[in-house]
Design an enzyme around this catalytic site. Structure first.
Site, PDB file in Angstrom:
ATOM      1  N   TYR A   1      47.493 -14.057 -18.180  1.00  0.00           N
ATOM      2  CA  TYR A   1      48.793 -13.823 -17.518  1.00  0.00           C
ATOM      3  C   TYR A   1      49.958 -14.283 -18.394  1.00  0.00           C
ATOM      4  O   TYR A   1      50.927 -14.851 -17.893  1.00  0.00           O
ATOM      5  CB  TYR A   1      48.841 -14.530 -16.150  1.00  0.00           C
ATOM      6  CG  TYR A   1      47.678 -14.201 -15.244  1.00  0.00           C
ATOM      7  CD1 TYR A   1      47.427 -12.898 -14.853  1.00  0.00           C
ATOM      8  CD2 TYR A   1      46.814 -15.207 -14.793  1.00  0.00           C
ATOM      9  CE1 TYR A   1      46.338 -12.598 -14.031  1.00  0.00           C
ATOM     10  CE2 TYR A   1      45.736 -14.918 -13.989  1.00  0.00           C
ATOM     11  CZ  TYR A   1      45.505 -13.603 -13.616  1.00  0.00           C
ATOM     12  OH  TYR A   1      44.436 -13.312 -12.815  1.00  0.00           O
TER      13      TYR A   1
ATOM     14  N   LYS B   1      36.560 -42.243 -22.111  1.00  0.00           N
ATOM     15  CA  LYS B   1      37.556 -42.053 -21.042  1.00  0.00           C
ATOM     16  C   LYS B   1      36.781 -41.487 -19.865  1.00  0.00           C
ATOM     17  O   LYS B   1      37.145 -40.469 -19.273  1.00  0.00           O
ATOM     18  CB  LYS B   1      38.672 -41.111 -21.523  1.00  0.00           C
ATOM     19  CG  LYS B   1      39.895 -41.077 -20.632  1.00  0.00           C
ATOM     20  CD  LYS B   1      40.594 -42.414 -20.506  1.00  0.00           C
ATOM     21  CE  LYS B   1      41.664 -42.338 -19.412  1.00  0.00           C
ATOM     22  NZ  LYS B   1      41.957 -43.635 -18.815  1.00  0.00           N
TER      23      LYS B   1
ATOM     24  N   ASP C   1      42.575 -45.712 -23.599  1.00  0.00           N
ATOM     25  CA  ASP C   1      43.953 -46.172 -23.378  1.00  0.00           C
ATOM     26  C   ASP C   1      44.036 -47.697 -23.526  1.00  0.00           C
ATOM     27  O   ASP C   1      44.890 -48.227 -24.246  1.00  0.00           O
ATOM     28  CB  ASP C   1      44.501 -45.690 -22.025  1.00  0.00           C
ATOM     29  CG  ASP C   1      43.485 -45.772 -20.884  1.00  0.00           C
ATOM     30  OD1 ASP C   1      42.325 -46.175 -21.128  1.00  0.00           O
ATOM     31  OD2 ASP C   1      43.852 -45.459 -19.734  1.00  0.00           O
TER      32      ASP C   1
ATOM     33  N   ASP D   1      41.085 -39.317 -33.961  1.00  0.00           N
ATOM     34  CA  ASP D   1      42.275 -38.851 -34.680  1.00  0.00           C
ATOM     35  C   ASP D   1      43.481 -39.702 -34.273  1.00  0.00           C
ATOM     36  O   ASP D   1      44.241 -40.195 -35.116  1.00  0.00           O
ATOM     37  CB  ASP D   1      42.511 -37.379 -34.303  1.00  0.00           C
ATOM     38  CG  ASP D   1      43.373 -36.648 -35.306  1.00  0.00           C
ATOM     39  OD1 ASP D   1      43.743 -37.257 -36.321  1.00  0.00           O
ATOM     40  OD2 ASP D   1      43.684 -35.462 -35.064  1.00  0.00           O
TER      41      ASP D   1
ATOM     42  N   ASP E   1      45.649 -42.874 -36.574  1.00  0.00           N
ATOM     43  CA  ASP E   1      47.089 -42.915 -36.889  1.00  0.00           C
ATOM     44  C   ASP E   1      47.692 -44.225 -36.397  1.00  0.00           C
ATOM     45  O   ASP E   1      48.528 -44.836 -37.075  1.00  0.00           O
ATOM     46  CB  ASP E   1      47.836 -41.745 -36.225  1.00  0.00           C
ATOM     47  CG  ASP E   1      47.861 -40.502 -37.106  1.00  0.00           C
ATOM     48  OD1 ASP E   1      46.883 -40.289 -37.839  1.00  0.00           O
ATOM     49  OD2 ASP E   1      48.859 -39.747 -37.058  1.00  0.00           O
TER      50      ASP E   1
END
Ligand SMILES: NC(=O)c1ccc[n+]([C@@H]2O[C@H](COP(=O)([O-])OP(=O)(O)OC[C@H]3O[C@@H](n4cnc5c(N)ncnc54)[C@H](O)[C@@H]3O)[C@@H](O)[C@H]2O)c1
Length: 356
Positions: A137, A179, A211, A235, A239
């Site tokens: 859509y 997680k 987290d 990843d 960083d």
């Protein structure tokens, strides 16, 4: 050798220049095959590399890569057209990312003086980075996007096995990023295979929600040794780790095919940094460190150690810094300072030999 785009073209020649110096000193020679692949190639030819690109690379002992990406080419095109096909086609399922604070480099945690020395073992061939899904859509209010993450028992087990080997060769602490509270299927599966694999190896593992783990990496980085993580989590955490040690420009990575069936690839973790490209001020440390990891992999660990040692000595002793570390040195000036350290060390070795 694939310099790629942006600062990749500035930092990669810096690394090969230093590689030539250490290889000559250690009595071996590296032969480079240079490939002009990347976003300019894409704009000219319509693909990031030729259709037989992997075939051309297959005969190499290793691949040294700069960085890929340009503002006028969509990132999913540049990543999926070059890096990801190489990582997957050559089954480089380990993405090894050492995070270590180098002496003389400040960083946001400098005032606290935490020792930072951990390794992120990132799954590199599956997980959240998949092409499975689609859009429907398009252009309407009902537009939807579905993106599937792929986790296989084989994929999880082999990366956890690698992390266990590494943890056993280091301080022995293994943490797995999960997680499983929010991600209903894949992360409980990740945890299950991780626990089973570690139990079979007699290895203790701590499963931490990513987290809270991210927060803990900032608050207590010295507590970490080896962290095994899925493609996306690894990843992001790497960083974060690089930023904690002072700059993303410092951090290296190795995309490893542990079986040796295909070449492995070595690159800094950062991207092509279009904001500073062309100014000659990029920090080449991550690229040089990746080159040092490549030397270890090629069976020349002493040369690798000498190269990394010269970088460490430059940062610890010289005060020569690129702007990302608060200095004013250009890439070329920094490389010259590293080269001087290499020469100094060799003079030191030769004096020692004469004294014996
Ligand atoms: N492995 C790769 O080749 C790779 C990895 C990440 C991003 N990318 C691509 O790179 C492009 C830019 O991405 P981005 O801006 O999100 O990330 P980036 O890593 O290129 O840059 C992030 C920030 O860090 C700085 N930086 C990065 N490397 C540096 C170095 N060596 N010295 C000094 N400063 C440095 C940059 O100037 C920028 O401010 C995008 O096209 C992206 O898709 C490629």
């Amino acid at each position: 050798v694939i310099a790629g785009d942006g600062i990749g073209r500035e930092i990669l020649p810096a690394a090969t220049h230093l590689l030539d110096s250490v290889s000559t000193h250690h009595g071996f020679k590296l032969r480079y095959q240079r490939y002009p692949w990347g976003c300019d190639y894409y704009k000219e030819v319509g693909s990031m590399m030729p259709a037989d690109g992997l075939g051309q690379l297959a005969a190499s002992d290793a691949i040294l890569l700069g960085a890929v990406g340009a503002p006028d080419v969509p990132d999913h095109i540049s990543l999926w057209g070059l890096l990801i096909p190489i990582r997957r086609g050559f089954e480089q399922y380990v993405n090894l990312r050492p995070v270590r604070r180098l002496e003389g480099v400040g960083g946001p945690l400098a005032a606290r003086g935490d020792a930072i020395d951990f390794v992120i073992v990132r799954e590199n061939c599956e997980g959240e980075y998949s092409q499975v899904g689609g859009r429907m859509y398009s252009g309407t209010d009902q537009e939807v996007a579905v993106q599937s993450a792929l986790f296989s028992r084989l994929g999880i087990k082999r990366i956890v096995d690698y992390a266990v080997d590494l943890a056993q060769s280091r301080r022995g602490g293994l943490v797995s990023a999960t997680k499983s509270n929010g991600i209903f299927h894949s992360m409980p599966f990740w945890d299950e295979v991780c626990r089973e694999t570690c139990a079979a190896r007699g290895m203790e593992v701590s499963l931490r929600h990513v987290d809270a783990l991210a927060a803990d990496l900032v608050l207590r980085p010295a507590n970490f040794d080896v962290i095994v993580a899925s493609n996306l989590f690894g990843d992001i955490l790497s960083d974060l780790g690089a930023a904690l040690t002072g700059s993303i420009g410092l951090a290296p990575s190795a995309n490893l095919n542990p079986s040796g069936a295909h070449p492995s690839m070595f690159e800094p973790i950062h991207g092509s940094a279009p904001d500073i490209a062309g100014r000659g001020i990029a920090n080449p440390t991550g690229q040089i460190w990746a080159a040092s990891m490549m030397l270890d992999h090629l069976g020349e660990p002493e040369a690798g150690e000498e190269l990394l040692g010269a970088v460490e000595a430059t940062l610890a002793e010289s005060g020569v810094r690129t702007p990302d570390l608060g200095g004013t040195a250009s890439t070329a000036e920094y490389v010259k300072a590293v080269e001087e350290r290499l020469h100094e060390r060799r003079r030191g070795e030769s004096h020692q030999r004469q004294a014996q």
